[in-house]
Design a protein around this motif. Structure first.
Motif, PDB file in Angstrom:
ATOM      1  N   UNK A 104      16.967  -2.987  72.975  1.00  0.00           N
ATOM      2  CA  UNK A 104      16.567  -3.227  71.588  1.00  0.00           C
ATOM      3  C   UNK A 104      16.689  -1.885  70.879  1.00  0.00           C
ATOM      4  N   UNK A 105      17.423  -1.920  69.777  1.00  0.00           N
ATOM      5  CA  UNK A 105      17.816  -0.671  69.122  1.00  0.00           C
ATOM      6  C   UNK A 105      16.621   0.147  68.659  1.00  0.00           C
ATOM      7  N   UNK A 106      15.647  -0.526  68.020  1.00  0.00           N
ATOM      8  CA  UNK A 106      14.629   0.236  67.298  1.00  0.00           C
ATOM      9  C   UNK A 106      13.197  -0.035  67.766  1.00  0.00           C
ATOM     10  N   UNK A 107      13.035  -0.751  68.889  1.00  0.00           N
ATOM     11  CA  UNK A 107      11.691  -0.928  69.455  1.00  0.00           C
ATOM     12  C   UNK A 107      11.758  -0.550  70.927  1.00  0.00           C
ATOM     13  N   UNK A 108      11.315   0.655  71.257  1.00  0.00           N
ATOM     14  CA  UNK A 108      11.517   1.113  72.641  1.00  0.00           C
ATOM     15  C   UNK A 108      10.696   0.358  73.674  1.00  0.00           C
ATOM     16  N   UNK A 109       9.527  -0.144  73.291  1.00  0.00           N
ATOM     17  CA  UNK A 109       8.672  -0.737  74.321  1.00  0.00           C
ATOM     18  C   UNK A 109       7.828  -1.881  73.788  1.00  0.00           C
ATOM     19  N   UNK A 110       7.370  -2.692  74.756  1.00  0.00           N
ATOM     20  CA  UNK A 110       6.409  -3.741  74.470  1.00  0.00           C
ATOM     21  C   UNK A 110       5.027  -3.132  74.660  1.00  0.00           C
ATOM     22  N   UNK A 111       4.201  -3.200  73.636  1.00  0.00           N
ATOM     23  CA  UNK A 111       2.867  -2.605  73.710  1.00  0.00           C
ATOM     24  C   UNK A 111       1.867  -3.641  74.208  1.00  0.00           C
ATOM     25  N   UNK A 112       1.454  -3.491  75.464  1.00  0.00           N
ATOM     26  CA  UNK A 112       0.626  -4.534  76.080  1.00  0.00           C
ATOM     27  C   UNK A 112      -0.788  -4.562  75.501  1.00  0.00           C
ATOM     28  N   UNK A 113      -1.268  -3.415  75.040  1.00  0.00           N
ATOM     29  CA  UNK A 113      -2.661  -3.384  74.589  1.00  0.00           C
ATOM     30  C   UNK A 113      -2.839  -3.455  73.076  1.00  0.00           C
ATOM     31  N   UNK A 114      -1.808  -3.832  72.373  1.00  0.00           N
ATOM     32  CA  UNK A 114      -1.991  -3.929  70.932  1.00  0.00           C
ATOM     33  C   UNK A 114      -0.758  -4.489  70.276  1.00  0.00           C
ATOM     34  N   UNK A 115      -0.748  -4.441  68.931  1.00  0.00           N
ATOM     35  CA  UNK A 115       0.408  -4.974  68.217  1.00  0.00           C
ATOM     36  C   UNK A 115       1.644  -4.119  68.480  1.00  0.00           C
ATOM     37  N   UNK A 116       2.808  -4.728  68.371  1.00  0.00           N
ATOM     38  CA  UNK A 116       4.049  -4.001  68.607  1.00  0.00           C
ATOM     39  C   UNK A 116       4.494  -3.248  67.371  1.00  0.00           C
ATOM     40  N   UNK A 117       5.356  -2.278  67.595  1.00  0.00           N
ATOM     41  CA  UNK A 117       5.969  -1.562  66.488  1.00  0.00           C
ATOM     42  C   UNK A 117       6.757  -2.561  65.643  1.00  0.00           C
ATOM     43  N   UNK A 118       6.716  -2.361  64.321  1.00  0.00           N
ATOM     44  CA  UNK A 118       7.523  -3.214  63.451  1.00  0.00           C
ATOM     45  C   UNK A 118       8.406  -2.326  62.599  1.00  0.00           C
ATOM     46  N   UNK A 119       9.502  -1.878  63.192  1.00  0.00           N
ATOM     47  CA  UNK A 119      10.385  -0.955  62.484  1.00  0.00           C
ATOM     48  C   UNK A 119      10.932  -1.607  61.220  1.00  0.00           C
ATOM     49  N   UNK A 120      11.156  -0.796  60.233  1.00  0.00           N
ATOM     50  CA  UNK A 120      11.782  -1.287  59.004  1.00  0.00           C
ATOM     51  C   UNK A 120      13.184  -1.743  59.341  1.00  0.00           C
ATOM     52  N   UNK A 121      13.511  -2.958  58.949  1.00  0.00           N
ATOM     53  CA  UNK A 121      14.882  -3.411  59.180  1.00  0.00           C
ATOM     54  C   UNK A 121      15.518  -3.766  57.841  1.00  0.00           C
ATOM     55  N   UNK A 122      15.162  -2.955  56.801  1.00  0.00           N
ATOM     56  CA  UNK A 122      15.690  -3.317  55.484  1.00  0.00           C
ATOM     57  C   UNK A 122      17.103  -2.802  55.249  1.00  0.00           C
ATOM     58  N   UNK A 123      17.690  -2.147  56.258  1.00  0.00           N
ATOM     59  CA  UNK A 123      19.104  -1.775  56.152  1.00  0.00           C
ATOM     60  C   UNK A 123      19.967  -2.744  56.978  1.00  0.00           C
ATOM     61  N   UNK A 124      19.306  -3.827  57.454  1.00  0.00           N
ATOM     62  CA  UNK A 124      20.017  -4.766  58.322  1.00  0.00           C
ATOM     63  C   UNK A 124      20.406  -6.024  57.552  1.00  0.00           C
ATOM     64  N   UNK A 125      21.646  -6.465  57.767  1.00  0.00           N
ATOM     65  CA  UNK A 125      22.111  -7.709  57.158  1.00  0.00           C
ATOM     66  C   UNK A 125      22.367  -8.738  58.242  1.00  0.00           C
ATOM     67  N   UNK A 126      22.106  -9.993  57.899  1.00  0.00           N
ATOM     68  CA  UNK A 126      22.436 -11.096  58.796  1.00  0.00           C
ATOM     69  C   UNK A 126      23.683 -11.751  58.231  1.00  0.00           C
ATOM     70  N   UNK A 127      24.766 -11.729  59.003  1.00  0.00           N
ATOM     71  CA  UNK A 127      26.048 -12.200  58.495  1.00  0.00           C
ATOM     72  C   UNK A 127      26.530 -13.395  59.319  1.00  0.00           C
ATOM     73  N   UNK A 128      26.953 -14.464  58.614  1.00  0.00           N
ATOM     74  CA  UNK A 128      27.578 -15.593  59.310  1.00  0.00           C
ATOM     75  C   UNK A 128      29.018 -15.719  58.837  1.00  0.00           C
ATOM     76  N   UNK A 129      29.897 -16.211  59.756  1.00  0.00           N
ATOM     77  CA  UNK A 129      31.338 -16.167  59.492  1.00  0.00           C
ATOM     78  C   UNK A 129      32.039 -17.146  60.433  1.00  0.00           C
ATOM     79  N   UNK A 130      33.338 -17.372  60.217  1.00  0.00           N
ATOM     80  CA  UNK A 130      34.081 -18.293  61.106  1.00  0.00           C
ATOM     81  C   UNK A 130      34.184 -17.681  62.510  1.00  0.00           C
TER      82      UNK A 130
END
Ligand SMILES: Nc1nc2c(ncn2[C@@H]2O[C@H](COP(=O)(O)OP(=O)(O)O)[C@@H](O)[C@H]2O)c(=O)[nH]1
Ligand SMILES: Nc1nc2c(ncn2[C@@H]2O[C@H](COP(=O)(O)OP(=O)(O)O)[C@@H](O)[C@H]2O)c(=O)[nH]1
Lengths: 466, 466
Positions: free
Chosen positions: B375-401
């Motif tokens: 996973x590019x921007x979340x290095x680990x699963x945090x067992x004892x609390x909430x996980x990191x929520x990196x900003x993904x506002x530079x990410x686009x979801x693209x659909x295509x043929x």
């Protein structure tokens, strides 16, 4: 003879000549599991059609692995009046033989594994030293051989193989039908010449060549059996046949008629001892047709145990002793059962004959009919023709709330005397009435029922086809 | 020490005392396969959320079997300034222990099996002599013990266990929370008294009692680890933890927060060496964090190999030699990597300390964070609390043929400089732009496009939640 990767090449000649000289051979497979469904009985209904049964077995049983293949060849020695046998145990495993070969997944059922373990099965022989296998046709395309000639087949069989090849290998493949001097038509599969790619891959391919030869190896044993045209005997062998085709030949066809065609290509002559034991004149004499019980039964009158000698250099089995449950041994006792039953048929001849050969007309009626487990009114799958279509006009399809028990059904039909219930699932079952003329009365009575619904079997089948 | 069914009972004391005296312990599992999907990389997306990743692993990896469980305990001997280690290899197999126990099915992946085979793995030890296992809670209901006390837990953990028990055992079961003298609350599970059935079953149960005690046996080892509260070290250990819980404890919870709660019940303190090696200050020093490479790396400066001695009566491993790939050995070198990295942290103290204990505050930052692969921007699963929520506002979801290739995406976004493509499936991908302010421009440009469609990551997530 135990055959693993280590002695496979050296054993091939022995295997080929044993098949070639045999009067018939018996086979048996050991699997990593039997049925992938919630449970076997829930999956197999007593009124399945052969098509339904094939589809269920294909869907729920083919993800298991056949990992031990037993062959026992039987050759009759006229002078000694006894069979000379050669039993083989092949350990087979779909080892990925290079990085591009598919990473096969298979299911294990802990009960099956535990059963084999309790019988002293050696899993290391499978997983560490198993003979690698890849389907016969697939083998070609990773080898540097350019062509592969398949056995002579009927037009329909050729069509089938064409389709499969096109589906699995859409590109880089040339398939054509060629005629032999004897005017037999067979399929020739060629890789399309692609000079550039070829040069680049040549070196790599050469290194892999030997590995591939090993890999398609076990399919060659199956091929040798096919080519020999010898009678192949098995006990309750439908799953063995399906697994053999799937694992060492081609993916199983979608439809039952195509499966039958392919089966005849791979095993031109089959005999199922469970079906034989369940059929006249054996039916009256044999109450339990499981392999172990059948083997004990045919040691007693009116049957006679045949004289058998293990060929030199082969492990000699003793049926008097508790044995390992291994495929070679099960194939061996399957062959024994066949011989005892066949010889019994000879007692009806005038004069009676003590030995009936595998080529005798007397056993023709049992050819190419595979036992169908737990189907009430269709004893076998007919590989060489259409299946029996028993009248089911005394059968009702009943749906009801899931709280119902068998007793509720008995109560519902209490006016009609004896009934037979075949559960389909929680909320439906087939109910067979003893008399066909009761069907209309039952239908009429149910017209205003709210908690349950009745259809005739014919209506049910029609509804499914839509 | 090799532990199979044959010596399991006799070894239990040795195992318990090794855990009890240890400063920390390392674990590792060997599986019958890794990922049941079309392929691992297609299943794991670089922009998965932790929830998505957990769901994917649960769905595609839990049908494999954990069949070798390695534990290596590390106890620091102050006088000798060295660790005394005790490595264990447990062979475990879900043998059905009576006719009513579920017939478990598990998947094998031929590449995984073949890899283990090539390392000399002994499959007979698993399948023939594996320690039988049934989940801790399930074990109760086939045993004649009437109650089972689970470990003290938080309210939420109790709720979870209640739910699971109700789901799996809807009837004949009484669950209540009881308080200890120390005011700790724990769950007590009782079978409902049903006098009649009891009498009938009593005899049968007694006969089965011993078998059941063996069967819940391996879960007891896990229980001992939980109770000890010791630091448990693993390398890339998320799958190990998930399998351990699933196979020896309770079915995995549906949702990630519940999984975290259960994990803390079973393993109160975890440390993942792959995550540690990927984090400051180790990140700069360690380029390849695979276990084998990490083990080599920490033998060289600035790291120092710790002094280690194998306790008497245990098999002594030599990291200088090519080794069997077995769980006990992998657990051992995982522990070595942890010690080397922890001691390196001591070099920053004034005065520098050559030995850092498993209780040192210096390693606290690495606790209960499990490495998330790819996973590019979340290095680990945090067992004892909430996980990191990196900003993904530079990410686009693209659909295509589905004919599109990575190059088509590069071309489409060629005006925006560097992009990063994370394929989702044939017809969609995430595209990360290097600058967030380019997102709006891309969105505008795409407005009239017909062959492809662009959404912002936020829109995409919103769409999925509906
Ligand atoms: N509602 C209801 N369904 C039943 C009953 N018995 C069997 N079934 C259903 O029919 C399926 C097949 O049952 P059966 O052939 O007896 O095999 P079994 O599954 O081994 O018991 C079961 O899996 C159930 O879904 C019953 O008494 N009531
Ligand atoms: N249409 C299209 N889909 C692709 C392409 N590359 C990857 N994919 C899809 O994305 C999935 C994941 O790809 P990737 O992460 O590269 O792993 P891979 O499956 O090992 O190649 C693949 O299974 C495909 O469905 C491509 O060039 N074109």
């Amino acid at each position: 003879m135990e055959v693993t990767r280590q002695n496979f090449k050296d054993s091939l000649k022995t295997v080929y000549s044993a098949i070639e000289e045999a009067d018939f051979l018996a086979i048996d497979g050991e699997f990593s599991g039997i049925s992938d469904g919630p449970n076997v009985s829930a999956l197999t209904n007593g009124l399945d059609t052969p098509e339904e049964r094939y589809t269920k077995l294909k869907k729920h049983s083919m993800d298991f692995l056949l990992f031990q293949f037993g062959i026992c060849t039987f050759k009759y020695d006229q002078a000694k009046s006894k069979y000379i046998i050669k039993p083989f145990n092949f350990y087979v495993f779909p080892k990925p033989f290079n990085r591009t070969s598919p990473d096969l997944k298979f299911i294990c059922q802990s009960s099956s594994i535990d059963f084999l373990a309790s019988q002293g099965f050696d899993f290391n022989k499978v997983f560490c030293h198993g003979i690698p296998v890849i389907g016969k046709v697939e083998g070609l395309f990773t080898s540097s051989e350019k062509t592969l000639d398949l056995e002579p087949c009927t037009g329909f069989q050729r069509k089938l193989i064409y389709q499969t090849l096109n589906w699995k290998f859409p590109k880089g493949l040339h398939v054509e039908t060629v005629e032999t001097e004897k005017k037999e038509r067979f399929i020739q599969v060629c890789k399309v010449d692609d000079e550039e790619r070829k040069r680049r891959e040549q070196q790599k391919l050469e290194r892999e060549q030997e590995e591939v030869n090993d890999a398609v190896g076990f399919s060659r044993v199956i091929h040798a059996i096919s080519k020999s045209g010898k009678l192949v005997v098995g006990h309750n062998m439908l799953l063995d046949v399906m697994h053999t085709i799937q694992q060492f030949y081609l993916p199983l066809p979608e439809d039952l008629p195509d499966f039958k065609e392919v089966t005849m290509c791979v095993f031109p002559r089959l005999l199922d001892t469970k079906l034989m034991a369940s059929t006249q004149p054996f039916k009256e004499l044999i109450t339990n047709t499981s392999l172990a019980e059948l083997e004990k039964r045919v040691k007693e009158g009116p049957f006679k145990s045949p004289l058998v000698e293990t060929a030199e250099g082969f492990h000699s089995y003793d049926t008097g002793q508790e044995q390992l449950h291994e495929a070679g041994y099960d194939a061996y006792i399957t062959g024994l059962c066949f011989v005892s039953m066949a010889n019994y048929l000879g007692s009806f001849l005038t004069p009676p004959k003590p030995h009936i050969s595998a080529r005798s007309k007397l056993i023709d009626p049992f050819f190419n009919k595979l036992f169908l487990m737990r189907i009430i009114d269709i004893p076998y799958l007919n590989i060489t023709g259409p299946d029996l279509t028993p009248k089911r006009d005394h059968v009702l399809y009943v749906t009801f709330p899931k709280e119902w028990k068998t007793s509720d059904l008995y109560q519902l039909f209490s006016a009609f005397g004896n009934i037979q219930v075949s559960w389909i699932d929680d909320t439906s079952a087939f109910v067979s009435l003893s008399q066909t003329d009761q069907v209309q009365i039952a239908m009429n009575t149910s017209r205003y029922a709210e908690s349950y619904r009745i259809q005739t079997y014919a209506e049910y089948i029609k509804g499914r086809q839509v």
